[in-house]
Design a protein around this motif. Structure first.
Motif, PDB file in Angstrom:
ATOM      1  N   UNK A   1       8.854  33.689  45.654  1.00  0.00           N
ATOM      2  CA  UNK A   1       8.448  33.769  44.250  1.00  0.00           C
ATOM      3  C   UNK A   1       8.931  32.595  43.415  1.00  0.00           C
ATOM      4  N   UNK A   2       9.876  31.834  43.925  1.00  0.00           N
ATOM      5  CA  UNK A   2      10.472  30.752  43.155  1.00  0.00           C
ATOM      6  C   UNK A   2      11.723  31.232  42.444  1.00  0.00           C
ATOM      7  N   UNK A   3      12.627  30.281  42.181  1.00  0.00           N
ATOM      8  CA  UNK A   3      13.898  30.646  41.532  1.00  0.00           C
ATOM      9  C   UNK A   3      13.644  31.160  40.121  1.00  0.00           C
ATOM     10  N   UNK A   4      12.583  30.661  39.492  1.00  0.00           N
ATOM     11  CA  UNK A   4      12.215  31.167  38.167  1.00  0.00           C
ATOM     12  C   UNK A   4      11.066  32.146  38.345  1.00  0.00           C
ATOM     13  N   UNK A   5      11.405  33.417  38.411  1.00  0.00           N
ATOM     14  CA  UNK A   5      10.387  34.460  38.628  1.00  0.00           C
ATOM     15  C   UNK A   5      10.956  35.789  38.152  1.00  0.00           C
ATOM     16  N   UNK A   6      10.079  36.703  37.772  1.00  0.00           N
ATOM     17  CA  UNK A   6      10.551  38.024  37.348  1.00  0.00           C
ATOM     18  C   UNK A   6      11.366  38.710  38.442  1.00  0.00           C
ATOM     19  N   UNK A   7      10.966  38.510  39.704  1.00  0.00           N
ATOM     20  CA  UNK A   7      11.663  39.144  40.811  1.00  0.00           C
ATOM     21  C   UNK A   7      13.113  38.673  40.876  1.00  0.00           C
TER      22      UNK A   7
ATOM     23  N   UNK B   1       9.158  21.390  35.026  1.00  0.00           N
ATOM     24  CA  UNK B   1       8.037  22.245  34.670  1.00  0.00           C
ATOM     25  C   UNK B   1       6.846  22.026  35.593  1.00  0.00           C
ATOM     26  N   UNK B   2       6.049  23.077  35.770  1.00  0.00           N
ATOM     27  CA  UNK B   2       4.797  22.958  36.521  1.00  0.00           C
ATOM     28  C   UNK B   2       3.705  23.597  35.675  1.00  0.00           C
ATOM     29  N   UNK B   3       2.460  23.512  36.146  1.00  0.00           N
ATOM     30  CA  UNK B   3       1.354  24.112  35.385  1.00  0.00           C
ATOM     31  C   UNK B   3       1.566  25.620  35.274  1.00  0.00           C
ATOM     32  N   UNK B   4       1.991  26.247  36.368  1.00  0.00           N
ATOM     33  CA  UNK B   4       2.175  27.697  36.352  1.00  0.00           C
ATOM     34  C   UNK B   4       3.462  28.086  35.624  1.00  0.00           C
TER      35      UNK B   4
ATOM     36  N   UNK C   1       7.824  23.981  31.169  1.00  0.00           N
ATOM     37  CA  UNK C   1       9.089  23.977  30.426  1.00  0.00           C
ATOM     38  C   UNK C   1       9.011  25.044  29.339  1.00  0.00           C
ATOM     39  N   UNK C   2      10.042  25.865  29.256  1.00  0.00           N
ATOM     40  CA  UNK C   2      10.063  26.950  28.280  1.00  0.00           C
ATOM     41  C   UNK C   2       9.733  28.299  28.896  1.00  0.00           C
ATOM     42  N   UNK C   3       9.282  28.290  30.153  1.00  0.00           N
ATOM     43  CA  UNK C   3       9.003  29.569  30.825  1.00  0.00           C
ATOM     44  C   UNK C   3      10.327  30.175  31.278  1.00  0.00           C
TER      45      UNK C   3
ATOM     46  N   UNK D   1      11.145  40.849  30.740  1.00  0.00           N
ATOM     47  CA  UNK D   1      10.300  40.042  29.861  1.00  0.00           C
ATOM     48  C   UNK D   1      10.110  38.663  30.484  1.00  0.00           C
ATOM     49  N   UNK D   2       8.869  38.183  30.463  1.00  0.00           N
ATOM     50  CA  UNK D   2       8.617  36.771  30.754  1.00  0.00           C
ATOM     51  C   UNK D   2       8.227  36.132  29.439  1.00  0.00           C
ATOM     52  N   UNK D   3       8.875  35.063  29.100  1.00  0.00           N
ATOM     53  CA  UNK D   3       8.587  34.439  27.817  1.00  0.00           C
ATOM     54  C   UNK D   3       8.207  32.984  28.027  1.00  0.00           C
ATOM     55  N   UNK D   4       7.380  32.487  27.123  1.00  0.00           N
ATOM     56  CA  UNK D   4       7.135  31.052  27.058  1.00  0.00           C
ATOM     57  C   UNK D   4       7.739  30.597  25.745  1.00  0.00           C
TER      58      UNK D   4
END
Lengths: 429, 429
Positions: free
Chosen positions: B339-345, B375-378, B381-383, B398-401
């Motif tokens: 899922x990536x290090x930055x993920x809800x999981x 940052x990536x498209x998905x 930065x800020x995600x 919560x996932x925030x942008x």
């Protein structure tokens, strides 16, 4: 040392907004603008905050003019609502009429149309756009960074007034355009370069600098050099600003201050401790891990404050409880029992534990009594143990008795930790 | 809403020090004093910063008097050196002589003798002590909190001038004595109570408040209520200050604002989010642990900022690297890979891991892209992904942008985390 008669062109900063004078907000624009103007070579004589009251702002402008300022920079009061009156008041101050700028009105409307409309009355919105497009006759318009345009207004026989919006991002974003405007270019051509110097020390007292200055005054005329000392982040910043003609004296003074207090000098060109530490870690390919008790994550937060810090920060543990010190950092429970959670032994074990748990080259442990409770006769509030250890066996330990309240003790502990890290990694090959 | 004619007694704050007008330092005394004075019922009309130049300080005092201020509070310029001139200039402004106060001189000497003498010339030290013991005739002396005494000076037909030292700890420490002085007591007896109200919101826009105010103005005359909105720590603070006579209107307005935006109200009496969270955790006997990636310890630092926080903060992990997430928090490496290090999981696994590793009732995980790189498209930065979990099985994710630069994203992530924690612990029984 304060030169009686100042020879630099004088400038002032006028900040508007009721939130300033009621203490709702700590203003960042004032110091930012003051530093910019000082760096350009102006003498900033006044920094004024006024509420959103037309008479008070008008009085502030007249006051700056009477103080001999050739430049006044204002922030705030450019919004779309009726109580945003800076443009109108500056026009009256400069003795010119406000005129609608149709092309500007269209550009603002285009910007506003891109914003989500939150519950907003269209008539109020259009009135706001129209209001923001009124410009004092002859003024230079600075294109909006947000929605509000800025202005550069030249009054006959009066100061140049640069009118900037209040939001810091808009203000700083518009500043280059303000500097490039013809009235500012004409003014800047008359300003002698600042030739300022900033020396940064850790562990040096203001009284020591004062004593050195007294001695140096016997050797050289330093009356043309303004020296300001400032304690920030436990460091003493010594700011040297020569009047025109005193540049050589300032250069000599800087060299003397550097050499006479060399052992406590952090940087001779103002470079920050954070920047030096980051550069050194990167240059040497070292990584760092933190173990914090009383500072509760503040040191880790400061380290990762810099973009790119993931290259050298592995992470950290905030071990506020004894159980966390043992479980996450491997600090033996018996050690805590024998020496106490706040002890040089535990600080060192925390540093080692952070290095091990996070696979870093350098570890730092901080444990202390931040207060207000928890102090004892042997370990009073402000007693802090710090230790930096490295994979190659270097150990730098300090026990400090730091003054101040809880926040002071924590901040000073972080400052001390930063300097210990810098010292260790600078010494590592 | 800005009442044209103000009916409250006017006051001003004058801050001295070259470090202010060169932008070397962001002043904390000005906002602090402005808030105190506003709370007491004064209308603060000007906040002035001036350098250490006698003429400019004298001009500032005259300016405040001309603006109709009945009270001027100054900070700074009370030190032992020759360029600390505030006492002398205030005496001249009030038209009285300076006189040596022998008893005060002895008290200052006693204080100074307790400080370590750093490289200081005894003659200079004694001259400094003597200088600090000169007092304008008839002035009230405020006992030193550091080494410098403060002053309360009443000018005939002029404002009361309260002269305080510059170091914030000394200034705030001396303030109660200043308020208790006879000239201030006499002045305060004439000041109508402020009856201010501070409403605190999270997730509410300024434009929404503006729209509500426009609607309410149709129902009630609100011209006597000054409303200031201020964004701070991602919260919208709405400050209501009635002119004398408009107290009922302010009370009605506060009640309407509370009920119309109740779902985003944090507190109706200005109580901070940090205070509410601390109280709730203590009341319910709950403990909390943090797992932070992009915020790098800032959330832990904010939680332990409060005295007594060791009762409910177990600690935290700053897992900046993936290896740390796995080793210290038990986040499965496969989960990070998938899922990536930055993920809800991962945010949820971090929250659970912090709870387990630190034996806490409530855990929070924060992982995000603070920028400027990475940052990536998905996942731009800020995600940022945040998750709060509890031992009893509650999960709030919560996932925030989040907008802004690196520092903004980190600060807003911490703010969001605080509000999520408050929401979860308020709901727990």
């Amino acid at each position: 040392m304060n030169p009686g008669g100042t020879q630099r062109p004088r400038a002032a900063v006028v900040l508007t907004g009721s939130e300033l004078v009621t203490g709702v907000i700590v203003d960042a624009n004032g110091p930012w603008l003051a530093r910019e103007l000082t760096t350009l070579g102006f003498e900033v004589v006044h920094l004024l905050g006024v509420g959103d009251r037309p008479d008070d702002l008008a009085a502030a402008l007249r006051y700056c003019a009477a103080a001999g300022c050739v430049l006044v920079v204002t922030s705030g009061g450019l919004g779309p609502t009726a109580d945003d009156l800076t443009g109108e008041i500056v026009a009256a101050f400069a003795g010119v009429e406000l005129e609608i700028d149709d092309a500007l009105q269209e550009r603002i409307a285009a910007i506003v149309s891109r914003f989500p409309r939150i519950d907003q009355d269209p008539a109020a919105r259009d009135a706001g756009i129209r209001k923001q497009a009124f410009v004092p006759r002859g003024a230079v318009v600075l294109e909006p960074v947000g929605t509000a345009p800025g202005l550069v207004v030249s009054a006959d026989d009066g100061p140049v007034v640069v009118v900037l919006p209040g939001p810091p991002r808009e203000l700083t974003g518009m500043w280059p355009a303000a500097l490039a405007s013809p009235p500012m270019q004409a003014l800047l051509a008359t300003v002698p370069p600042a030739h300022g110097r900033l020396l940064r020390y850790y562990g040096l007292y203001e009284a020591e600098v004062a004593a050195t200055l007294r001695a140096l005054e016997q050797e050289c005329d330093l009356s043309g050099v303004e020296v300001t000392t400032c304690l920030r982040r436990s460091e003493l910043e010594v700011d040297l600003r020569p009047q025109p003609g005193a540049e050589d004296a300032a250069r000599w003074l800087a060299a003397e201050l550097v050499s006479r207090h060399a052992n406590r000098l952090v940087s001779a060109d103002g470079t920050s401790t954070d920047e030096l530490l980051a550069r050194t870690l990167l240059d040497r390919g070292l990584t760092v891990a933190t173990a914090e008790s009383c500072t509760g994550g503040l040191l880790a937060g400061r380290l990762v404050d810099r973009p790119g810090s993931s290259a050298y920060v592995q992470g950290g543990v905030v071990s506020y409880s004894n159980a966390a010190k043992t479980a996450l950092l491997g600090v033996p429970a018996e050690m805590i029992e024998e020496h106490g959670a706040v002890s040089p032994e535990v600080a060192r074990a925390m540093a080692d534990g952070a290095r091990a748990a996070l696979d870093a080259d350098v570890g730092i442990g901080i444990t202390g009594v931040a207060g207000p409770d928890g102090g004892t006769a042997a370990k009073p509030v402000g007693y802090v143990c710090l230790c930096v250890t490295t994979a190659s066996g270097v150990v730098l330990a300090r026990d400090r008795r730091l003054p101040g309240g809880r926040a002071d003790v924590r901040d000073r502990s972080v400052d001390a930790g930063m300097h210990m890290l810098l010292r260790v990694v600078t010494g590592l090959r």
